[in-house]
Scaffold this active site. Sequence first.
Site, PDB file in Angstrom:
ATOM      1  N   ARG A   1       4.593   1.226  -5.178  1.00  7.97           N
ATOM      2  CA  ARG A   1       3.736   1.010  -6.351  1.00  7.97           C
ATOM      3  C   ARG A   1       4.358   1.623  -7.602  1.00  7.97           C
ATOM      4  NH1 ARG A   1      -1.660   2.932  -3.632  1.00  7.97           N
ATOM      5  NH2 ARG A   1      -2.091   1.124  -2.347  1.00  7.97           N
TER       6      ARG A   1
ATOM      7  N   ASN B   1       0.806  -1.217   0.000  1.00  9.98           N
ATOM      8  CA  ASN B   1       0.000   0.000   0.000  1.00  9.98           C
ATOM      9  C   ASN B   1       0.845   1.276   0.000  1.00  9.98           C
ATOM     10  OD1 ASN B   1       0.926  -0.356   2.598  1.00  9.98           O
ATOM     11  ND2 ASN B   1      -0.961   0.343   3.573  1.00  9.98           N
ATOM     12  N   CYS B   2       2.143   1.155  -0.236  1.00  4.71           N
ATOM     13  CA  CYS B   2       3.056   2.301  -0.284  1.00  4.71           C
ATOM     14  C   CYS B   2       3.075   2.862  -1.712  1.00  4.71           C
ATOM     15  CB  CYS B   2       4.450   1.863   0.150  1.00  4.71           C
ATOM     16  SG  CYS B   2       5.741   3.086  -0.134  1.00  4.71           S
ATOM     17  N   ASP B   3       2.779   4.146  -1.859  1.00  6.94           N
ATOM     18  CA  ASP B   3       2.739   4.770  -3.187  1.00  6.94           C
ATOM     19  C   ASP B   3       4.087   4.699  -3.897  1.00  6.94           C
ATOM     20  OD1 ASP B   3       0.060   5.387  -2.908  1.00  6.94           O
ATOM     21  OD2 ASP B   3       0.445   7.412  -2.158  1.00  6.94           O
TER      22      ASP B   3
END
Length: 104
Positions: free
Chosen positions: A13, A8-10
């Site tokens: 990603r 869930n880390c931008d």
Amino acid sequence: MILYGLKNCDTCRAARKALKDIEFVDVREDGMPADVLDAALARFGKALLNTRSTTWRGLDEAERARPERDLLVVHPTLMKRPLIADGDEMHLGWGKDVQAALDV
């Protein structure tokens, strides 16, 4: 090539999207292999700890004083992300320097 990070880390990603055929390991769910953690600590030292994170701010002084390795085993979300292992090479973060080194 293996990317260690959080799903869930931008930043993780973005790195996963840019890097083709990369294996992804979510350190929160799967942990980090001891040998990879030791190699990353040997290479990056205290820079491997994200002292600006919410997790870090939630730790008391006694917990923060623990050795970096112990902290990262107990709190894997304290790791700066992503950590990219490519054979014997390791890259920390997703800055322009890392992108250039990986020809992205």
